[in-house]
Structures are given as structure tokens and as C-alpha cells.
Write a protein that holds these residues in place. Structure first.
Motif, PDB file in Angstrom:
ATOM      1  N   ARG A 661     -15.612 -17.769 -43.784  1.00 16.02           N
ATOM      2  CA  ARG A 661     -15.585 -16.400 -44.281  1.00 16.02           C
ATOM      3  C   ARG A 661     -16.866 -15.664 -43.882  1.00 16.02           C
ATOM      4  N   ALA A 662     -17.957 -16.404 -43.958  1.00 10.80           N
ATOM      5  CA  ALA A 662     -19.239 -15.786 -43.618  1.00 10.80           C
ATOM      6  C   ALA A 662     -19.254 -15.337 -42.161  1.00 10.80           C
ATOM      7  N   ASP A 663     -18.668 -16.157 -41.297  1.00 11.33           N
ATOM      8  CA  ASP A 663     -18.657 -15.798 -39.881  1.00 11.33           C
ATOM      9  C   ASP A 663     -17.810 -14.564 -39.629  1.00 11.33           C
ATOM     10  N   VAL A 664     -16.661 -14.555 -40.259  1.00 12.83           N
ATOM     11  CA  VAL A 664     -15.779 -13.400 -40.066  1.00 12.83           C
ATOM     12  C   VAL A 664     -16.489 -12.127 -40.507  1.00 12.83           C
ATOM     13  N   ASP A 665     -17.149 -12.213 -41.678  1.00 12.33           N
ATOM     14  CA  ASP A 665     -17.860 -11.037 -42.159  1.00 12.33           C
ATOM     15  C   ASP A 665     -18.977 -10.640 -41.212  1.00 12.33           C
ATOM     16  N   ALA A 666     -19.682 -11.682 -40.695  1.00  7.97           N
ATOM     17  CA  ALA A 666     -20.793 -11.384 -39.795  1.00  7.97           C
ATOM     18  C   ALA A 666     -20.278 -10.691 -38.543  1.00  7.97           C
ATOM     19  N   GLU A 667     -19.167 -11.203 -38.035  1.00 11.74           N
ATOM     20  CA  GLU A 667     -18.609 -10.612 -36.820  1.00 11.74           C
ATOM     21  C   GLU A 667     -18.224  -9.165 -37.079  1.00 11.74           C
ATOM     22  N   ARG A 668     -17.624  -8.944 -38.246  1.00 16.76           N
ATOM     23  CA  ARG A 668     -17.201  -7.600 -38.600  1.00 16.76           C
ATOM     24  C   ARG A 668     -18.395  -6.653 -38.691  1.00 16.76           C
ATOM     25  N   ALA A 669     -19.434  -7.147 -39.359  1.00 15.17           N
ATOM     26  CA  ALA A 669     -20.628  -6.305 -39.509  1.00 15.17           C
ATOM     27  C   ALA A 669     -21.205  -5.970 -38.140  1.00 15.17           C
ATOM     28  N   GLN A 670     -21.192  -6.956 -37.262  1.00 10.42           N
ATOM     29  CA  GLN A 670     -21.727  -6.736 -35.924  1.00 10.42           C
ATOM     30  C   GLN A 670     -20.912  -5.671 -35.181  1.00 10.42           C
ATOM     31  N   THR A 671     -19.600  -5.792 -35.303  1.00  9.49           N
ATOM     32  CA  THR A 671     -18.745  -4.811 -34.637  1.00  9.49           C
ATOM     33  C   THR A 671     -19.046  -3.407 -35.136  1.00  9.49           C
ATOM     34  N   LEU A 672     -19.148  -3.278 -36.454  1.00  3.81           N
ATOM     35  CA  LEU A 672     -19.398  -1.953 -37.015  1.00  3.81           C
ATOM     36  C   LEU A 672     -20.737  -1.415 -36.537  1.00  3.81           C
ATOM     37  N   GLN A 673     -21.695  -2.309 -36.415  1.00  2.00           N
ATOM     38  CA  GLN A 673     -23.000  -1.863 -35.951  1.00  2.00           C
ATOM     39  C   GLN A 673     -22.918  -1.363 -34.516  1.00  2.00           C
ATOM     40  N   LYS A 674     -22.159  -2.101 -33.698  1.00  2.00           N
ATOM     41  CA  LYS A 674     -21.988  -1.664 -32.310  1.00  2.00           C
ATOM     42  C   LYS A 674     -21.372  -0.275 -32.272  1.00  2.00           C
ATOM     43  N   VAL A 675     -20.412  -0.047 -33.185  1.00  2.00           N
ATOM     44  CA  VAL A 675     -19.780   1.266 -33.228  1.00  2.00           C
ATOM     45  C   VAL A 675     -20.824   2.339 -33.496  1.00  2.00           C
ATOM     46  N   GLU A 676     -21.709   2.059 -34.447  1.00  2.00           N
ATOM     47  CA  GLU A 676     -22.748   3.037 -34.771  1.00  2.00           C
ATOM     48  C   GLU A 676     -23.651   3.297 -33.565  1.00  2.00           C
ATOM     49  N   GLU A 677     -24.014   2.207 -32.879  1.00  2.04           N
ATOM     50  CA  GLU A 677     -24.893   2.368 -31.715  1.00  2.04           C
ATOM     51  C   GLU A 677     -24.226   3.219 -30.653  1.00  2.04           C
ATOM     52  N   GLU A 678     -22.963   2.899 -30.413  1.00  2.57           N
ATOM     53  CA  GLU A 678     -22.248   3.647 -29.389  1.00  2.57           C
ATOM     54  C   GLU A 678     -22.140   5.117 -29.780  1.00  2.57           C
ATOM     55  N   ARG A 679     -21.924   5.357 -31.068  1.00  2.00           N
ATOM     56  CA  ARG A 679     -21.820   6.740 -31.525  1.00  2.00           C
ATOM     57  C   ARG A 679     -23.117   7.493 -31.280  1.00  2.00           C
ATOM     58  N   ALA A 680     -24.226   6.827 -31.547  1.00  5.09           N
ATOM     59  CA  ALA A 680     -25.518   7.475 -31.327  1.00  5.09           C
ATOM     60  C   ALA A 680     -25.646   7.863 -29.855  1.00  5.09           C
ATOM     61  N   GLN A 681     -25.298   6.936 -28.985  1.00  2.00           N
ATOM     62  CA  GLN A 681     -25.411   7.204 -27.548  1.00  2.00           C
ATOM     63  C   GLN A 681     -24.534   8.359 -27.119  1.00  2.00           C
ATOM     64  N   ILE A 682     -23.286   8.315 -27.560  1.00  2.50           N
ATOM     65  CA  ILE A 682     -22.348   9.357 -27.146  1.00  2.50           C
ATOM     66  C   ILE A 682     -22.771  10.705 -27.707  1.00  2.50           C
ATOM     67  N   THR A 683     -23.264  10.698 -28.938  1.00  2.00           N
ATOM     68  CA  THR A 683     -23.742  11.956 -29.521  1.00  2.00           C
ATOM     69  C   THR A 683     -24.885  12.519 -28.688  1.00  2.00           C
ATOM     70  N   ASP A 684     -25.823  11.645 -28.332  1.00  2.00           N
ATOM     71  CA  ASP A 684     -26.929  12.090 -27.484  1.00  2.00           C
ATOM     72  C   ASP A 684     -26.396  12.742 -26.215  1.00  2.00           C
ATOM     73  N   ALA A 685     -25.512  12.005 -25.534  1.00  2.00           N
ATOM     74  CA  ALA A 685     -24.986  12.510 -24.260  1.00  2.00           C
ATOM     75  C   ALA A 685     -24.304  13.855 -24.454  1.00  2.00           C
ATOM     76  N   THR A 686     -23.553  13.992 -25.538  1.00  2.00           N
ATOM     77  CA  THR A 686     -22.836  15.239 -25.779  1.00  2.00           C
ATOM     78  C   THR A 686     -23.798  16.389 -26.032  1.00  2.00           C
ATOM     79  N   VAL A 687     -24.812  16.135 -26.873  1.00  2.00           N
ATOM     80  CA  VAL A 687     -25.784  17.193 -27.168  1.00  2.00           C
ATOM     81  C   VAL A 687     -26.469  17.640 -25.886  1.00  2.00           C
ATOM     82  N   VAL A 688     -26.885  16.661 -25.082  1.00  2.00           N
ATOM     83  CA  VAL A 688     -27.581  17.010 -23.846  1.00  2.00           C
ATOM     84  C   VAL A 688     -26.678  17.818 -22.937  1.00  2.00           C
ATOM     85  N   ARG A 689     -25.425  17.407 -22.866  1.00  2.00           N
ATOM     86  CA  ARG A 689     -24.496  18.104 -21.987  1.00  2.00           C
ATOM     87  C   ARG A 689     -24.309  19.555 -22.426  1.00  2.00           C
ATOM     88  N   ILE A 690     -24.180  19.741 -23.747  1.00  2.00           N
ATOM     89  CA  ILE A 690     -24.006  21.099 -24.263  1.00  2.00           C
ATOM     90  C   ILE A 690     -25.247  21.937 -23.972  1.00  2.00           C
TER      91      ILE A 690
END
Lengths: 748, 108
Positions: A661-690
Motif C-alpha cells: 500500500r505504501a508503494d502504491v501511495d508513493a507512486e501516486r504522490a510522485q505522479t501528482l508531483q510530476k503533474v505539478e512540475e509539468e504545469r509549472a513549466q507549461i504555465t511558464d511557456a504560455t506566459v512567455v509566449r503571450i
């Protein structure tokens, strides 16, 4: 016969041969005038008398109690006799009046309705006479009795009795024909009070019938509603309302004048529906809304409330409230400790979606306001659930995996199509994408897909969700698998050609940027393989290098599996294990027992993987190894030995990796974190583009535009955008404008 | 214990053979294994390119874009970019496109 009032000088045809001499009309003198008038009046008498005998004296006598102002059966036969009498009288009068009109035609045409005096015609005068001296007779309460009879006949009909519609029509037509209620062209005093009542303005029809009729209607339906609303269920009550309204329409067709229709229906609706809408919806809406068998009733509710003021908006509010309540119930399905809430939650959402779609077409005729409001409510259910993206991905995964769901393939395909439709409501589409990617990778690599057709179908449906950008990635993943299959076949041919006796090896070659699992592969690559396996791997590396000289392979043992043939004293077995398990077990070919640290040193498997592998081999259901001490933890000094007593009923055994269970949760947390990181990057790119396009922009405008552009992927919070802007300023992509505080400039 | 390996299923990831050099494109800052900004898919259609003058690697498309604008130089060390080209240079790390050795195109 008629005698003319002026003498003519025509000398008849008797003296035909005499010379015709035309003499001027003799001027009438006074005495001749009176004599002529006598003739006229006597003629009128005669005209009026012939039909007098059509009324039976007995009938008229029987009417005395009725007309005497006492109790009488206004609504029954007696009432009809009275009405018949009145109608008969009127019709006779009207006919006679027309005859009079023929007699007085010269006068009517030449002296009436001309300025300056504008005298009324004989017809009009006749109407006045009838109105003021018959209908509104001050001697006999005709007006009141007539009204009572009309209303009570109608009341009787409303209560189910049979009355005489044509008779009603004759009487009401009479009232209409009598014209205006207070017309007074000759300045003749007409009665303004009759038997204690004031005569109102308007037409005779309105004054002497319609006003009272509408009041009676209101009272009748008020009483009916108050009686029926508490005692009937909503569906039955609505049917009754519809019947009543149809009845009233028929009444207008049959005898009530058409000008009354609108107000009649309005009053009826007011009493039956408007007054009780709140009560009806509160108790009755839910069963109608959610039970298919009540679809016609729901449709009736929709139609009945259409002409009612605010009817539909009240209905919509109530529906939205019901959907919200359902949404809450659905939300409650996902609690922190619920196991696998994905399928029940999604099933509930899909059921609601299906119901809403059906109700919109079957009951609400697809009316746009309804569609919009209900879809918004549905979307709200999804938005209320923060884990919605994950749950939906899990739902899809469960249905795409072989054997996980007991449904036929067609049914699964339909469910998946519906699921993708609901996906459109998701705000966090990027989170969904990432989880779906992970699940897809797992399914493909572990060969858990139910069918490739199904996977392709779902990916095709997903294209409507996020465009081909969204889905080509997944298609390429499937592509990698298919290319790998071809490669494996060619590899096998190549091996056979060289006659090398190698372990049967099939490799899934993955394109690193497409596969999420591959990204974390680098640190797990350095595993020491048993000789036969290593030989096969090396051979494949060489084979691949020949085909793609520019490329290099990195093995991902944590994603691999192996089939082993093991000879136990109690019977040979075929074991299906992970790559790491294979590596570990092969060590025991020449040794019976090993310590944890030895295994670690010899295999080079990273610690967390190694511990998990050893646990699955010694503590799970299938104990191929014996662990001492038999605790759950694996630590230094623990010893593992070959289980000579191993036995199992099956020949082919799968030793599955324990997913803690701990591993599954860890994997999930990691995935969500990646999502946040990707969002930050895409937001940056979008702001710069605008900013690059606009060069300078105010803070709020920038935030709004950024959020808008990102909406297709996820719902960005203004706080996030603000944070990214700060970061971009720090990294000197943007600067704050010198003068204005919340304006930014683009820095090239 | 007598255990024999019957069959193995493995997963592997391919990378461009960068021979130890940094695996990021100097123009677009993406990994070389990922496609350049104009391509959507990685693979033989979007390869890296190497120069005789320096050990750096970049996307072929990124370098081509820069060349068209008149700058055929490496963005990291600013040496002239002489593309390693042509068939079979001696040794394994040539990036020549050898037609026979191309993998079959990815099924659509």
C-alpha cells in the motif's frame, strides 16, 4: 299586409290605357302622421305576436320559484328550462327585430347613423330595449337568475354532470350579440343598479357573465387544488390538471366565447399549478426525475409549467437542487478508506449522465436552458471530487484489463464510450493523461490488455477530448509494442540462423520520451543476470545495433518477467516471476542458503526492489524460499533458503510482486508531483509566449489570458500564474514596468 | 534447487548513442531522445547530428534551422559545424543513415 305610410300616386294597372300622370308626393300633415304611426305600431304588434305561443304556459309557470329569487335548481333541469325560455325569447325577438328592420329599412339607411345626431338604427335600439327591459328587468331578477343558471350549469358539468352545450351557446351568443353594457346613445336612462348589484362596464357578455364566470372558476379550482394536492401523488395530480385544462378548452370550443379562453386558462393554471408548484416539486420531483417509468409524467410537468409564469425557471431550480443532492450522494462514495472507489463512483456518475441525457430528450424536448443547466449540474458533480481525474483513469484501466470486469465486450465498449463523454467535464485533463499513460504502460508491458481493438477504440474516443496531440502519444506506445513484436520475430529468425541455443527472449523496445516508467529506469539497470539470460540479452543488443547503429539500449529489469522451470522434490513446477526474482532464484542453483547481504552483493539489485522481491518469494502465498527469521522486514543477517518442501496443486504458478500500500501511495504522490512540475513549466511557456506577442500587459489581463489558454489542459489558479510570473521576473524573462505597478514588459 | 530459465520478457529503452556527451540539444534544450520542437515523434525521423569539429550533439532539425538563418555553428562552443555525413565512416558512432539498416516504419 303592410300599408305604406305615404300615399303614392301610382294609379295601379287597372286603368292601363289611361295616360299616366305623375303627381308630386303629397306632404304629410299632422293628423295623417299620427294615423300612419298607428298603422306602424299595430304592424309591429302583429309581427311580435305570432311566435308568442311557442312558449308553453306551463313551463313558464313552473319557472316562478326559480325566477322568484328563491332556491331553485339552477344547475339542473329547471335551470335548463329557464335558459331555454330566455334563449327562445331572445331568438324570437331577434328575428322579429330583423323583420322590423326590413320594414324600417328606408329610415335605417337614410336617417340613422349619420351626423349630426348619429341616431341608432332600429336594430341597435332593439338591442337596447332587450338589454334594459328584459335582461336587466327591474321587475323580475332575470339578470341574476340567468347568471346563476349559467354558472351552476357549468359547475355541474365540471362535477361530471351532462348539460346542454348548444343551449349554453345560444344564451352566451345572445349576451355577446347584445353589445355594450352601458351604451346609451339616446341619453335614455338605463338601470345602473339591479336588485342590489351594480352593472359594470364593458360588454354585456363581460358584465353579465364573464366576470362572474372567471371568479367562479378561480374558486372552483382553488378548492379542487386544496383538496387534491395533499391527497394525490404528483403524477396523478398532474394528469388531473391536464384533464381539467383540456376540459376548459373544450368548454370554450363548445359554448364559452373564444375571447375568454386566455384568461380562463390563466386562472385555472394559477389555482391548480402556480399556487402549488413549490409543494409539488418538493415532494414529487425526485421520483419523476429519476424513475424512467415516470418519463411521461415528467414530460407532462414540463408542458404544464410552460405557460405558467416562472414555471420553467422554478422547475429548473428544483431539478438543479435534486441533481446537486445526487451529486453529494455520489461524492460520499469516495471516502479516504474506501477500497477501490473508482468503479462505484464512476458507475454512479455515468448512471446520472445517462439519466440526464435521456430526460432531456424524452421529457424536456431538448430545450437549451434545460440542457445547459443540467449539464452544468453534472459537471459540478465531477468538479466536487478532487480525485476525479485519477478515478476516471482507474475506471478505464479496470475495464481495459483482461478479466477484471465481468461484462461482455460490447457492453464494455459502450461503457467506455460513455466514460470518455463524461471526461469532458474534467478540469484536470493533464492529471488524467498522466495516470492513463501509466496504466496503459503497465497494461501493455504486462500483457494485461483485454484486447488491442478496445485500446485503439478508447484512444480514438479520447481524441475528441484533447485533440490528436493528446492521443498520438498513446498511439505511438501501441506502435512501439507492434514494432517490438516484429523485431522479436526477426530476432528469433536470426538466432535460428546462427544456431545459437539461447533462452527464449522477447524484448519490448520503448521510445523513452513516450513511456513514463522508462524515465525512472536508469538507476535500476545495473543488475547481474544469470549467464543464460545474459547471453540472450547480449545477442539481442548486437542484433539491435545492426539495425540501428546510432542507438543504444538500456535494460529495464524492473519491468521484465521470466518463466522458470523448477524441479522440486515434490514435483516440477513452472514459475512465472519477475526478472529480479529470476536473478535471485538462479543463485540457489548451487547453494541452498544465502544471507540477504550476499544476495545483494551478487545480484546488484537495488535495495528496495531486492527487499520486495525476497518478500514476495518467501512470505507470500507461494513460498519458494524459506526466510529466517520469518518476519516481514528484510534486514542484514536474515537468511533465505531453498524450500525443499515446496508443493502446490497447480503446475504453472505465478509469483506476483507484492504491491505494498505504501508503494502504491508513493507512486501516486510522485505522479501528482510530476503533474505539478509539468504545469509549472507549461504555465511558464504560455506566459512567455503571450508576453512575447503583446510586449506589455497588465497583470489581470495576463492572468486571465494565461488561464484561458491553459484551460484545455487544466484549470490554472490565478495564484499559480502569479507565482510563475514572479519566477519569470527573477529569471529575467519579464520585468515590472517602471511607472505602472502591475504592468509587465517582455524582456527579449 | 534446480532452476532453468525457459523464457524471458524484458523491456528496454533506446537512446541515441551519444558516446558520453551531454544528451540535451543546445538549441531547444530538450533531451535528444525527445523530438525537436517541430516534430511530434522521436525516432529516425528526428535524429541528432554530430560535427567533426566538436563533440557536441544537437537535433538535426534544430541545427538545420540555424544553418538556414546563416549560423552553422555549435551553440555551445561556437566552432564551425561540419556535419559528420556520408556512409559508413570507420567505427560505430557514425550517424549515417544506412538505408538497409533502417527499421521498418512505425505502423500508423
Amino acid at each position: 299586409m303592410y300599408s305604406s305610410g305615404s300615399s303614392s300616386s301610382a294609379e295601379g294597372s287597372a286603368g292601363a290605357h289611361r295616360r299616366v300622370k305623375i303627381r308630386p308626393v303629397r306632404k304629410a300633415n299632422d293628423s295623417e302622421h299620427d294615423a300612419s304611426m298607428d298603422v306602424v305600431l299595430r304592424a309591429m304588434d302583429v309581427i311580435y305576436r305570432p311566435d308568442a305561443s311557442s312558449l308553453s304556459f306551463e313551463e313558464i309557470y313552473r319557472l316562478r320559484p326559480l325566477v322568484g329569487g328563491g332556491a331553485g335548481d339552477y344547475g339542473g333541469d329547471q335551470g335548463r328550462v329557464f335558459l331555454r325560455a330566455v334563449a327562445g325569447l331572445w331568438e324570437h325577438f331577434a328575428t322579429s327585430l330583423k323583420l322590423m328592420g326590413d320594414v324600417l329599412m328606408y329610415m335605417d339607411k337614410n336617417h340613422c347613423r349619420r351626423p349630426p345626431k348619429n341616431l341608432p338604427s332600429s336594430w341597435e335600439l332593439g338591442l337596447l330595449v332587450f338589454r334594459d327591459h328584459v335582461l336587466r328587468s327591474t321587475a323580475v331578477p332575470v339578470r341574476a337568475t340567468l347568471r346563476a343558471c349559467l354558472l351552476d350549469q357549468i359547475a355541474a358539468e365540471r362535477n361530471g354532470d351532462v348539460i346542454d352545450p348548444s343551449l349554453m351557446r345560444r344564451v352566451l351568443t345572445m349576451l355577446v350579440d347584445l353589445g355594450h353594457s352601458t351604451a346609451d346613445p339616446l341619453g335614455v336612462k338605463h338601470p345602473t343598479h339591479i336588485f342590489g348589484e351594480t352593472v359594470p362596464q364593458g360588454s354585456v357578455y363581460q358584465a353579465d357573465f364573464e366576470a362572474a364566470f372567471l371568479a367562479a372558476t378561480t374558486d372552483f379550482y382553488k378548492a379542487e387544488a386544496q383538496r387534491l394536492v395533499p391527497s394525490l401523488d404528483v403524477a396523478t395530480y398532474l394528469a388531473q390538471c391536464e384533464t381539467r385544462l383540456q376540459e376548459e378548452e373544450r368548454r370554450v370550443q363548445q359554448y364559452v366565447h373564444v375571447s375568454t379562453l386566455r384568461m380562463l386558462l390563466q386562472r385555472a393554471r394559477e389555482q391548480l399549478l402556480s399556487e402549488h408548484v413549490a409543494t409539488l416539486l418538493q415532494t414529487g420531483l425526485a421520483p419523476l426525475l429519476f424513475t424512467p417509468v415516470h418519463d411521461p409524467d415528467l414530460n407532462r410537468l414540463f408542458r404544464l409549467l410552460d405557460p405558467v409564469p416562472d414555471g420553467h425557471s422554478t422547475l429548473l431550480d428544483a431539478i438543479a437542487a435534486e441533481l446537486a443532492a445526487r451529486g453529494q450522494a455520489i461524492h460520499a462514495l469516495v471516502t479516504d478508506d474506501a477500497r477501490d472507489p473508482a468503479v462505484p463512483w464512476m458507475d454512479a456518475v455515468l448512471a446520472l449522465d445517462r439519466r440526464v441525457t435521456r430526460v432531456l430528450t424524452a421529457c424536456f424536448a431538448g430545450k437549451p436552458e434545460f440542457e445547459k443547466r443540467m449539464q452544468t449540474a453534472l459537471a459540478g458533480v465531477t468538479h466536487a471530487q478532487p480525485k476525479a481525474a485519477e478515478l476516471m483513469a482507474q475506471f478505464l484501466d479496470v475495464h481495459l484489463r483482461r478479466g477484471a470486469v465481468k461484462k461482455g465486450e460490447d457492453e464494455i465498449e459502450a461503457v467506455l464510450k460513455d466514460a470518455v463523454k463524461v471526461l469532458h467535464f474534467l478540469h484536470d485533463k493533464d492529471t488524467f493523461e498522466r495516470f492513463y499513460n501509466q496504466h496503459l504502460a503497465r497494461r501493455l508491458l504486462r500483457k494485461q490488455s483485454a484486447s488491442e481493438e478496445l485500446e485503439k477504440a478508447v484512444i480514438a474516443d479520447l481524441r475528441t477530448l484533447g485533440g490528436s496531440q493528446f492521443t498520438t502519444r498513446f498511439e505511438k506506445m501501441l506502435g512501439d509494442m507492434s514494432v517490438s513484436r516484429d523485431l522479436a520475430a526477426q530476432f528469433k529468425d536470426a538466432c535460428r540462423a546462427t544456431e545459437a541455443r539461447l533462452v527464449d527472449l522477447s524484448v519490448n523496445v520503448l521510445t523513452s520520451s513516450l513511456w513514463p516508467v522508462a524515465a525512472e529506469g536508469a538507476d535500476k539497470a545495473a543488475c547481474v543476470y544469470p549467464a543464460p539470460a545474459q547471453a540472450a540479452l547480449t545477442a539481442f543488443e548486437q542484433f539491435y545495433a545492426k539495425r540501428h547503429p546510432k542507438r543504444v539500449l538500456t535494460w529495464l529489469p524492473h519491468l521484465g518477467t521470466a518463466e522458470l522451470k523448477a524441479n522440486f522434490p515434490r514435483g516440477g513446477k513452472e514459475l512465472s516471476v519477475t526478472t529480479f526474482a529470476m536473478v535471485v532464484l538462479m543463485l540457489f542453483n548451487d547453494r541452498d542458503a544465502l544471507r540477504y547481504e550476499d544476495i545483494r552483493a551478487e545480484t546488484n539489485i537495488p535495495e528496495p526492489e531486492l527487499k520486495r522481491t525476497l518478500q514476495s518469494l518467501s512470505l507470500g502465498k507461494v513460498k519458494v524460499l524459506v526466510k529466517s527469521p520469518p518476519t516481514k522486514e528484510v534486514a542484514e543477517g536474515h537468511q533465505f533458503s531453498y524450500n525443499g518442501d515446496f508443493k502446490d496443486a497447480k503446475y504453472k504458478i505465478k509469483v506476483s510482486a507484492i504491491a505494498a500500500r505504501a508503494d502504491v501511495d508513493a507512486e501516486r504522490a510522485q505522479t501528482l508531483q510530476k503533474v505539478e512540475e509539468e504545469r509549472a513549466q507549461i504555465t511558464d511557456a504560455t506566459v512567455v509566449r503571450i508576453m512575447k506577442a503583446r510586449k506589455t500587459m497588465a497583470h489581470n489581463e495576463l492572468v486571465t489570458e494565461t488561464v484561458r489558454q491553459l484551460a484545455a489542459r487544466f484549470m490554472a489558479s490565478p495564484a499559480l500564474v502569479k507565482k510563475r510570473i514572479e519566477s519569470l521576473i527573477e529569471r529575467e524573462f519579464l520585468e515590472r514596468a517602471a511607472g505602472a505597478h502591475s504592468v509587465y514588459n517582455y524582456l527579449a | 534447487m534446480k532452476v532453468r530459465v525457459k523464457s524471458v520478457t524484458m523491456a528496454a529503452v533506446w537512446h541515441w548513442d551519444t558516446a558520453g556527451a551531454d544528451d540535451t540539444c543546445g538549441f531547444c534544450h530538450d533531451r535528444l531522445d525527445a523530438p525537436c520542437p517541430s516534430c511530434h515523434h522521436p525516432g529516425d525521423a528526428c535524429p541528432p547530428t554530430r560535427s567533426h569539429e566538436c563533440p557536441h550533439l544537437h537535433h538535426e532539425h534544430c541545427m538545420a534551422k540555424s544553418t538556414r538563418l546563416g549560423n552553422a555553428i555549435c551553440p555551445l562552443c561556437r566552432k564551425d559545424w561540419i556535419m559528420v555525413d556520408g556512409p559508413a565512416a570507420p567505427g560505430d558512432d557514425s550517424f549515417a543513415e544506412n538505408a538497409e539498416n533502417q527499421a521498418p516504419p512505425i505502423q500508423e
